[in-house]
Scaffold this motif. Sequence first.
Motif, PDB file in Angstrom:
ATOM      1  N   VAL A  20       0.825  -1.237   0.237  1.00 58.35           N
ATOM      2  CA  VAL A  20      -0.003  -0.080   0.022  1.00 58.35           C
ATOM      3  C   VAL A  20       0.845   1.196  -0.105  1.00 58.35           C
ATOM      4  O   VAL A  20       1.764   1.335   0.778  1.00 58.35           O
ATOM      5  CB  VAL A  20      -0.767  -0.032   1.212  1.00 58.35           C
ATOM      6  N   HIS A  25       0.966   4.314   1.260  1.00 61.67           N
ATOM      7  CA  HIS A  25       0.361   5.071   2.060  1.00 61.67           C
ATOM      8  C   HIS A  25      -0.001   6.437   1.689  1.00 61.67           C
ATOM      9  O   HIS A  25       0.811   7.141   1.315  1.00 61.67           O
ATOM     10  CB  HIS A  25       1.089   4.870   3.312  1.00 61.67           C
ATOM     11  N   VAL A  52      -1.384  -5.303   4.356  1.00 60.72           N
ATOM     12  CA  VAL A  52      -2.217  -4.199   4.847  1.00 60.72           C
ATOM     13  C   VAL A  52      -3.853  -4.725   4.703  1.00 60.72           C
ATOM     14  O   VAL A  52      -3.927  -5.349   3.610  1.00 60.72           O
ATOM     15  CB  VAL A  52      -2.096  -2.857   4.346  1.00 60.72           C
ATOM     16  N   THR A 111      -6.938   0.103   4.682  1.00 60.58           N
ATOM     17  CA  THR A 111      -6.070   1.253   4.510  1.00 60.58           C
ATOM     18  C   THR A 111      -7.027   2.466   4.711  1.00 60.58           C
ATOM     19  O   THR A 111      -8.110   2.586   4.130  1.00 60.58           O
ATOM     20  CB  THR A 111      -5.231   1.345   3.160  1.00 60.58           C
ATOM     21  N   SER A 139      -4.954   6.389  -1.794  1.00 65.85           N
ATOM     22  CA  SER A 139      -4.014   5.335  -1.448  1.00 65.85           C
ATOM     23  C   SER A 139      -3.963   4.415  -2.597  1.00 65.85           C
ATOM     24  O   SER A 139      -4.702   4.442  -3.833  1.00 65.85           O
ATOM     25  CB  SER A 139      -4.878   4.646  -0.410  1.00 65.85           C
ATOM     26  N   ALA A 152      -3.281   0.613  -3.790  1.00 62.63           N
ATOM     27  CA  ALA A 152      -3.282  -0.837  -2.936  1.00 62.63           C
ATOM     28  C   ALA A 152      -2.900  -1.776  -4.178  1.00 62.63           C
ATOM     29  O   ALA A 152      -3.514  -1.796  -5.220  1.00 62.63           O
ATOM     30  CB  ALA A 152      -4.562  -0.932  -2.478  1.00 62.63           C
TER      31      ALA A 152
END
Lengths: 491, 253
Positions: free
Chosen positions: A286, A288, A298, A301, A309, A311
């Motif tokens: 991810v 972040h 993760v 999130t 984000s 992913a």
Amino acid sequence: MKKNKSHFKKLFPKLFLINLMAFSLTACPAPKESAADTTAEHFAKQLPEIQGEEQAVLTHAPQVPPAITRKHATKVTVKMDVIEQEGELSEGVRYTFWTFGGKVPGQFIRVREGDLVEFHLRNHPNNKMPHNIDLHAVTGPGGGASASFTAPGQETVFSFRALNPGLYVYHCATAPVGIHIANGMYGLILVEPKAGLPPVDQELYIMQGEFYTQGAYGKPGLQPFSMEKALAEKPDYVVFNGAVGALTGDKALTAKVGERLRLYVGNGGPNLISSFHAIGEIFDNVRHEGGTLVNHNVQTTLIPAGGASVAEFKVETSGSLVLVDHSIFRAFNKGALGMIKVSGEENKAVFSGQQEAKVYLPEGSARQTMPQEKAPTSTAAKTLEDRIARGSIIYKQNCAACHQPDGAGVKGAFPPLAKSDYLNNNLKQSIHAVANGLEGPIVVNGESYNSVMPKLQLSDQEVAYVLTYLLNSWENKGGEVTPEMVKQERE
Amino acid sequence: MRAVFLTLWLGVLMGASAAAAEQVRIPGGTYQPFYALKKKQPVAVASFALDVYPVSNQDFLRFVSQHSQWQRGQVKPIFADRQYLQHWPGPLQIAPQQAKQPVNHVSWFAAQAYCQAQGKKLPSQDQWEFAAQASETKADASQDAHFRQRILDWYARPTQLATVGSTYRNIYGVYDLHGLLWEWVHDFNTVMVTGESREDSSLDRSLFCAGGAVDGADPANYAAYMRYAFRSSLKGNYTLKTLGFRCAKEIKS
């Protein structure tokens, strides 16, 4: 290199001020002009050279423009139309969306770190409102908001350098900002790092946002914006990609086993923070908050309003992955739910599927007893018809949920009672099953069943009624069961 | 007697034009503008006359027939952009259904010239806002949630141009102040909602003659907020599909 850049970011406002001064009255005491020039030149030298130009490819969600393969900075022209138009928020529910490019979320923009972006904002003549755009990827006043303030029927142009790589939200910032965002004016811009992103098999664009309607969730018709609910931050709709069901059913996303997926996920808000989660997956990587920091493994999130984000995950096995805002009532009651249907072979090494299902018996007894609050009392029915009628009621209350109201059962789970060879050929075993419960493999009408029927708390009389009802229903053989017959089978 | 008859007859001849030019007196008073110059300082508005209806295409056609410098193709670009009267089939021609529709695609300069030709002027922002806060039954409906919502609902709907007089008549007898199209005001850009609206509260107010960065007296009044934001996006030569006008006149006491 990195150090230099942050240095320039600090200098930028100063540059702007100096610029402003240069245009102000000559009577003003002259600032240190030479210093200003040096700064500007110094700054310009650090920027990558612009080679050539191109028109940005813009895509509607869930599509993402193709990865950038060039290895140099260029001038990218982005032309975006603002369109106010009515559309579907949920089945039968209409809403007047204000959009970047005709849909919610707005079109995905993809540029490369160092690119010079020339942004054209075109406000459609049919629109009522002025609009502008604040791109979080812009280093400069308002993210471009004041430079792009555009009346209906007008076009404005401004340029910016994409200095920082990352995934950024853009949105309208015209007063009242809240209502412009609440009506759907947000989207994502990706500034690819110079080195590019690792290749994946599929990239998808998902953006969450909430809608504040006068009518409650599901109320049909054209729903006006509710200022009251927006101020209270109590939306009736929290959705992915602009509508309930935008990513489910026919519109579900698809993937194949073995593919690597990258989701670009944004949150337009205007108010809520998203707890983005894929049911049945763990995000391998991810990025972040859409930045450079990569976290691994993760589950959920957090995506702030006005944030994003990235992913990434590999799809290991087939089935459906469900994307949700794990503030879970939003997912199942307000629309924040999407699907990725994964086709291909099941990977039993990763996930077995259900291997066994059996009744949990804490007491260790062989069969389960369904508790009832009080023992039923009734006087005996006089005629066969009455007894069948009584049996019918008992069936509906105790049996129909599994064996179905029409006695057809559910293939593989609950055996049929209609035209049932099990019932017709061996009445005693049927009486035994209803009186005592039943566990283990049986065959009914050629189908195998291996399950548990709990022992129901029915009196001999009631068991007799319900079996009499069964015998006289759905093409079964007819006849009658008496309480005495039941008593004989009781354990 | 004869004079009265003549006037009546002339009136019939003038037809819609006479009706469109009809004005009513708006009795003066004070109101709380959306922008707060100082905390909740009401603004006084003197009595004035205001057109009952927005100016129609037919009215405006008559005007440009008599003032060729305001015809499409003749007008100077600094006074009107390229969209000026572009919805008319020809520079001196309107479609039959357009006759009773409010004129749009007109610039501030053209609107002001029209009003001046009639011995009037565009209403000031205060005059317009003062008259427009009246509902059918109340002179001040600015706190009426239903009235506000009705305005907001119109703002939220895509434009469909109806005919003048087709919306509502307020307590003064003025039609269509909300719900038909935006209207030019004389001082449309004196209250600053900048493109970067979020910084407005920190703008150096002395920079602007109205001294008014928008610092909403009533932040829940989104309808008014949107109106001010809209006006701030305009320039005098802009001509919009959704923007028309009506005229006002000072009343000498």
